[in-house]
Scaffold this motif. Structure first.
Motif, PDB file in Angstrom:
ATOM      1  N   GLN A  35       0.843  -1.190   0.000  1.00 55.40           N
ATOM      2  CA  GLN A  35       0.000   0.000   0.000  1.00 55.40           C
ATOM      3  C   GLN A  35       0.880   1.241   0.000  1.00 55.40           C
ATOM      4  OE1 GLN A  35      -2.276  -0.467   3.567  1.00 55.40           O
ATOM      5  NE2 GLN A  35      -3.903  -1.573   2.538  1.00 55.40           N
ATOM      6  N   ILE A  38      -0.442   4.715  -0.786  1.00 54.87           N
ATOM      7  CA  ILE A  38      -1.441   5.420  -0.003  1.00 54.87           C
ATOM      8  C   ILE A  38      -0.839   6.745   0.487  1.00 54.87           C
ATOM      9  CG2 ILE A  38      -1.028   4.593   2.352  1.00 54.87           C
ATOM     10  CD1 ILE A  38      -4.425   4.375   0.905  1.00 54.87           C
ATOM     11  N   ILE A  42      -2.483  10.368  -0.060  1.00 52.99           N
ATOM     12  CA  ILE A  42      -2.767  11.279   1.051  1.00 52.99           C
ATOM     13  C   ILE A  42      -2.074  12.623   0.841  1.00 52.99           C
ATOM     14  CG2 ILE A  42      -2.361  11.679   3.516  1.00 52.99           C
ATOM     15  CD1 ILE A  42      -2.779   8.680   3.933  1.00 52.99           C
ATOM     16  N   ALA A  73      -7.698  13.966   4.181  1.00 56.14           N
ATOM     17  CA  ALA A  73      -7.062  12.647   4.167  1.00 56.14           C
ATOM     18  C   ALA A  73      -8.095  11.567   4.490  1.00 56.14           C
ATOM     19  CB  ALA A  73      -5.901  12.594   5.159  1.00 56.14           C
ATOM     20  N   VAL A  74      -8.947  11.853   5.472  1.00 55.54           N
ATOM     21  CA  VAL A  74      -9.968  10.867   5.840  1.00 55.54           C
ATOM     22  C   VAL A  74     -10.957  10.674   4.694  1.00 55.54           C
ATOM     23  CG1 VAL A  74     -11.885  10.391   7.394  1.00 55.54           C
ATOM     24  CG2 VAL A  74      -9.748  11.254   8.318  1.00 55.54           C
ATOM     25  N   VAL A  77      -9.299   8.539   2.016  1.00 58.34           N
ATOM     26  CA  VAL A  77      -9.228   7.120   2.378  1.00 58.34           C
ATOM     27  C   VAL A  77     -10.599   6.472   2.232  1.00 58.34           C
ATOM     28  CG1 VAL A  77      -8.837   5.521   4.285  1.00 58.34           C
ATOM     29  CG2 VAL A  77      -7.245   7.402   3.894  1.00 58.34           C
ATOM     30  N   GLU A  81     -11.687   3.479  -0.443  1.00 61.20           N
ATOM     31  CA  GLU A  81     -12.310   2.235  -0.003  1.00 61.20           C
ATOM     32  C   GLU A  81     -13.646   2.030  -0.709  1.00 61.20           C
ATOM     33  OE1 GLU A  81      -9.844   0.243   1.300  1.00 61.20           O
ATOM     34  OE2 GLU A  81     -11.698  -0.621   2.107  1.00 61.20           O
ATOM     35  N   MET A  95      -7.188   4.557  -5.990  1.00 61.68           N
ATOM     36  CA  MET A  95      -6.422   5.695  -5.472  1.00 61.68           C
ATOM     37  C   MET A  95      -6.269   6.765  -6.535  1.00 61.68           C
ATOM     38  SD  MET A  95      -3.172   4.198  -3.493  1.00 61.68           S
ATOM     39  CE  MET A  95      -3.333   2.722  -2.545  1.00 61.68           C
ATOM     40  N   PHE A 200      -7.170   0.040   8.911  1.00 62.04           N
ATOM     41  CA  PHE A 200      -7.661   1.413   8.894  1.00 62.04           C
ATOM     42  C   PHE A 200      -6.840   2.282   9.849  1.00 62.04           C
ATOM     43  CE2 PHE A 200     -10.832   4.729  10.032  1.00 62.04           C
ATOM     44  CZ  PHE A 200     -11.002   5.240   8.758  1.00 62.04           C
ATOM     45  N   VAL A 203      -3.621   3.309   8.241  1.00 61.48           N
ATOM     46  CA  VAL A 203      -3.779   4.367   7.238  1.00 61.48           C
ATOM     47  C   VAL A 203      -4.026   5.721   7.912  1.00 61.48           C
ATOM     48  CG1 VAL A 203      -5.221   5.167   5.342  1.00 61.48           C
ATOM     49  CG2 VAL A 203      -4.536   2.791   5.453  1.00 61.48           C
ATOM     50  N   ILE A 204      -4.813   5.704   9.002  1.00 64.78           N
ATOM     51  CA  ILE A 204      -5.067   6.956   9.717  1.00 64.78           C
ATOM     52  C   ILE A 204      -3.765   7.493  10.320  1.00 64.78           C
ATOM     53  CG2 ILE A 204      -6.232   7.938  11.736  1.00 64.78           C
ATOM     54  CD1 ILE A 204      -8.022   7.543   9.317  1.00 64.78           C
ATOM     55  N   ALA A 207      -1.892   9.059   7.715  1.00 64.92           N
ATOM     56  CA  ALA A 207      -2.460  10.356   7.364  1.00 64.92           C
ATOM     57  C   ALA A 207      -2.027  11.431   8.369  1.00 64.92           C
ATOM     58  CB  ALA A 207      -3.980  10.264   7.317  1.00 64.92           C
TER      59      ALA A 207
END
Lengths: 308, 272, 414
Positions: A35, A38, A42, A73-74, A77, A81, A95, A200, A203-204, A207
């Motif tokens: 990933q 990502i 972001i 960013a949220v 993401v 998804e 993406m 998740f 990824v947060i 971010a």
């Protein structure tokens, strides 16, 4: 040189180092989970985020813009998804759709709104402004013990320091779930781990690191630091524990050497002004990866690649 | 209570009480990714202390059945009880050996670390790995004949060795019910012998073993119960009564020649 | 800041009917050609699951632009000659692709890491060069930032002609290579077995992506050209499962986005061309995602609901026939609503009849599966359709003759 160094170079170098480490830590798992991009996604949506943050708050307040960037960013993401799940689209393409569209929206907003009077432009979002984060109050190494001088530290420094510590804590505390779910997601689920939540959360975290680092140093080195130090570190060792340590070392090295080369390199070559520190840090991290790809002990794949 | 808007999986939080406390009971399980169900309305009852083979042709839904039971893939309908309780409540009693090809063997870790993953529930988030944990992991490796490989990078292992490491990880979980997805697929003869020895040892110890299996010629030697499926259940029961030519014909359809069934006890055939 | 609705309507009409004036029309046509080329090329990239390779390619153009500028400026020009800058961009992004391939082939790193490494490092180095250009202050660097975000002001006539011509050439190249590229994108294993050199075809796809990126640099900028390569094929994928259809639809979406975007920004100069083109493409994507009858969210969701109901109902009927308990409320609710059971859970007359019917179908299928003749039909059986829809009356009669008195369906598991 002490006084001048502390005033002009100490804080930018520290901020650069902390930003690089904060990104490299989650980057290790992103690279292993394939990933890696990502981080790319972001960092592209940070631009619309800060523009919206600016438009909503009406000020160039750092916090408003960081909140905007984090929100973007949220959204990104979630959008990725959504596209991936609803449409059955492979993650890379999902993406690509999400971040380019959001970036375009950001540019449009920027052009439409009257932001020319304030210091808000694409260049700043991309390159950051590491060189300007100087410590005006510093008079020398002694200032490190002087509360008055310490109060004048650029606010980016404590901010990125907190985020770097957060990344470190996240990596240490969730080491086992991260490692197990990255290696074998099905097994992790059978153990009762909430693998979706772990993914998740990662990824947060990425971010948060991206937004904090972007605030200090700009987008491009964020992407570089997510990927280059962990990728180079993967080629140095076959143990995840060692890989993470190597990635921190490479991140620190890239930040310090990149900053010094950008600040002093042109002077050594007889030019007058420094070049972009962020760009140079990214360049150095790329050189590190290139050298690792040529000479690192574990650069070649050992097992058969996994079947899809 | 009626007409709840289900979309994804069905969550049976409270299980019906009349399912018994068998190691594994499945009722009406359906899994469907698209128009055509992969597993349709499947019932299954695994007897305590049995060695059960799940057999059926490619695409019959064998692996999907295991994954749906374990909650790795969502189910469209159906009830699953593990020792009479929900999977969530019985997790500690279940160990799972996924297909070897389901993970990236280039992951930067050592054999011993993989086996230690089987102890993750005991270790929790931050408890340090102590000598007794390491000793337990090494013992498990010993049981599959892989103790000398403990410090190897996992990417350097052969397919059979990888399979044995996965089995050792499951052994470390010290479960009552072992679910294995194609444990003998693509492994060498020595590994196959080592794995079946370990499984029979577990079974002798009173544990229940369920394995997705594809080699019809060894069903009788390795297992005492069999579940034959082709999207739906064809037959279930002791090998002696359920593993019949008629059931094989129904399971494998035209793909299995009658002559082959006669040779089952003579030579190895692979029906996929 | 926003345009009111009346002028917005006239703006659309103007844009759509080519009342733009000569120069703007040329730019709009150029953008449409670019969109078609990007949509077509992007389809192959997307189907090869390498969509984000385009991101690396586009970011890797920046150092080339910088170096080309420095060279041209130091030779005494103003440094902004478009063809020269694009040549530099092409060279450096080709280097980026080579570096990316080298990383994935020679090391254990996977493609996503290689893409990210190339795009961030090349872009970072490009930024260093841009600051060098500002420092040495030669030539006229103003306008170089157009390469980041696309043009903000009007385009020169000769630039527009260059872009339109190059777009046409790219489309011609895609057309000439469509057969091998389609085969490889559909099934590279089969393509390889039938004598196609997959590696060369992949190289051709990458080369075309590179060409489209270079052409698009001036109009939409290096960050947003990625959108034109990715969004149209992803949107088109919702409308068809066939490669050739996806290719055509994707080209159409790309072309429409390019034309509409360029025309709109010509009519309303406050709207920057690049972002508008991308946002038009995104709007087409959202429509496809939600409303396509083939793979759109709503139709898939409706199909899923229907499928779930059918399965639950069938399972409920089988349970009635086998006289086993039904565990799921949803199943019971469906049976109630269909009138197959009464409120107290007792099956109705009709319910019994339907249940026996379902059971007989199951038994017939069990027999059919044992018979060679029906193998192809059996493989298509989804467990829900009535037998009569797949087999002839004679075939069913034959099956019924083989049905023994023992009815397997009603045998309940021990």
């Amino acid at each position: 040189m002490g006084g001048e160094f502390v005033m002009l170079s100490l804080t930018p170098i520290l901020i650069g180092v902390l930003a690089a480490v904060a990104c490299a830590l989650p980057g290790n798992f992103l690279v292993l989970r394939r990933q890696a991009l990502i981080g790319d996604a972001i960092s592209h949506v940070v631009l619309p985020g800060i523009v919206v943050g600016f438009l909503l708050s009406g000020t160039v307040n750092s916090w408003a813009m960081m909140a905007g960037a984090a929100g973007a960013a949220v959204v990104a993401v979630a959008l990725i998804e959504l596209i991936r799940r609803l449409g059955g689209i492979e993650p890379g393409a999902a993406m690509g759709v999400a971040f380019t569209s959001m970036f375009a929206f950001g540019v449009l907003l920027l052009e439409q709104s009257d932001t020319s009077s304030v210091h808000l432009d694409v260049q700043h979002a991309l390159y950051g402004n590491l060189e300007s984060l100087i410590w005006v109050e510093a008079r020398g190494w002694g200032s490190l013990l002087d509360p008055v001088a310490l109060a004048g530290l650029p606010p980016e420094l404590p901010r990125i320091a907190v985020v770097a510590i957060l990344m470190l804590a996240f990596t240490v505390i969730f080491w086992r779930p991260l490692k197990i779910s990255t290696f074998d997601e099905g097994f992790a689920r059978v153990l009762g781990m909430r693998t979706n939540l772990i993914g998740f959360g990662l990824v947060i975290m990425a971010a948060i690191a991206a937004v904090a680092a972007f605030d200090a140093v700009g987008s491009i080195i964020v992407i570089a630091m997510f990927i280059c130090p962990p990728a180079a570190a993967r080629l140095m060792t076959n143990r995840l524990e060692h890989q993470v340590l190597w990635s921190i070392a490479f991140a620190v090295f890239s930040a310090v050497v990149g900053y010094v080369l950008a600040g002093y390199g042109p002077l050594w070559l007889g030019a007058e002004d420094a070049v972009s520190a962020a760009g140079m840090i990214a360049t150095v991290s790329g050189l590190v990866l290139g050298i690792a790809a040529l000479y690192a002990p574990h650069r070649q794949r050992s097992g058969a690649p996994a079947d899809a | 209570m009626l007409g709840l808007p289900f979309f994804k999986g069905v969550r049976a939080e409270t299980l019906p009480s009349d399912l018994g406390d068998h190691p594994l009971v499945v009722r009406g399980l359906t899994v469907s990714y698209g128009e055509k169900p992969v597993v349709f309305s499947l019932d299954m009852t695994v007897q305590d202390g049995s060695m059960t083979a799940i057999i059926g042709p490619n695409g019959a839904g064998k692996s999907t059945l295991l994954k749906a039971v374990l909650g790795i893939v969502p189910r469209l309908s159906g009830v699953v009880a593990v020792y009479g309780r929900s999977l969530q409540a019985s997790r500690r009693r279940v160990a799972y050996v996924p297909q070897r090809a389901s993970v990236d063997w280039d992951f930067p870790t050592r054999v011993l670390d993989v086996v230690l993953m089987g102890l993750a529930r005991d270790l929790g988030l931050l408890r340090p790995v102590r000598d007794r944990h390491r000793q337990r992991a090494l013992d498990c490796l010993d049981r599959v004949g892989m103790r000398d490989f403990a410090d190897r990078q996992i990417g350097q292992l052969s397919g059979g060795q990888q399979q044995r490491v996965f089995l050792a990880r499951a052994l470390a979980q010290d479960a009552d019910l072992y679910l294995l997805d194609e444990p003998f697929a693509g492994v060498d003869a020595a590994t196959e012998r080592a794995i079946i020895r370990v499984l029979k040892g577990l079974n002798a110890d009173g544990r229940t073993v369920v394995a997705v299996h594809h080699d019809l010629s060894t069903v009788g030697d390795y297992f005492d119960h069999v579940l034959m499926i082709n999207v739906r259940r064809v037959a279930e029961g002791p090998v002696a009564t359920a593993f019949t030519e008629a059931n094989l014909q129904t399971t494998y359809g035209g793909r299995l020649e009658t002559g082959h069934v006669d040779q089952l006890n003579v030579g190895k055939i692979h029906v996929d | 800041m926003w345009i009111n609705s009346t002028s917005a309507r006239s703006m659309w009409i103007e844009a759509l009917t080519l009342q733009l004036g000569y120069n703007a029309t040329l730019v709009a046509i150029g953008a449409a050609l670019l969109g078609i080329a990007a949509g077509a090329t992007g389809t192959f990239l997307f189907l090869r699951k390498r969509a984000l390779v385009s991101d690396a390619i586009s970011h890797a153009t920046l150092p080339g632009v910088g170096i080309a500028f420095l060279i041209m400026a130091s030779l005494g020009g103003d440094g902004r000659h478009l063809a020269g800058l694009l040549l530099g961009a092409a060279v450096s992004s080709a280097l980026g692709v080579a570096f990316m391939l080298w990383l994935t082939r020679r090391t254990r790193l996977y493609e996503d890491a290689a893409i990210g490494a190339v795009l961030s490092v090349f872009f970072g180095f490009g930024v260093v060069l841009l600051t060098v250009i500002q420092t040495v202050s030669i030539g006229r660097p103003a306008g170089l930032s157009d390469f980041l975000l696309g043009m903000t002001a009007g385009m020169l006539y000769r630039d527009a002609v260059l872009i339109a011509t190059a777009g046409l050439l790219a489309i011609a190249a895609v057309w000439a290579l469509r057969r091998p590229m389609t085969l490889v994108a559909f099934d590279s294993g089969f393509a390889s077995a039938s004598g196609i050199r997959v590696r060369y075809v992949d190289l051709a796809i990458t080369g075309l992506v590179l060409a489209v990126t270079i052409i698009g640099l001036k109009i939409v900028g290096l960050i947003l050209i990625v959108a034109l390569l990715i969004i149209p094929p992803v949107a088109a994928r919702f409308w068809s499962d066939r490669v050739d259809h996806v290719l055509l639809i994707s080209s159409a979406i790309g072309g429409a986005a390019g034309y509409l975007g360029a025309a709109l920004s010509a009519v309303a100069p406050a709207l920057p061309t690049g972002p508008i083109i991308v946002l038009v493409a995104f709007a087409l994507f959202v429509i496809s995602l939600l409303f396509s009858p083939v793979r759109g969210v709503f139709s898939v969701w409706l199909r899923h609901r229907r499928q779930q109901r059918r399965i639950h109902l069938r399972q409920g009927l089988l349970a009635i026939a086998q006289d086993v308990p039904i565990y799921e409320h949803f199943t019971i609710a469906l049976l109630l609503r269909a009138g197959f059971v009464r409120g107290d859970g007792v099956p109705t007359e009709e319910g019994r009849r339907q249940a026996d019917q379902a059971c007989r179908d199951e038994d017939r299928w069990a027999v059919a599966r044992r018979m060679h003749a029906h193998e192809s039909v059996v493989s298509r059986f989804d467990g829900l359709r009535p037998l009569e829809s797949l087999l002839t009356v004679d075939e069913i009669a034959e099956i019924d003759r083989q049905l023994t008195e023992r009815t397997e369906c009603k045998e309940v598991a021990s």
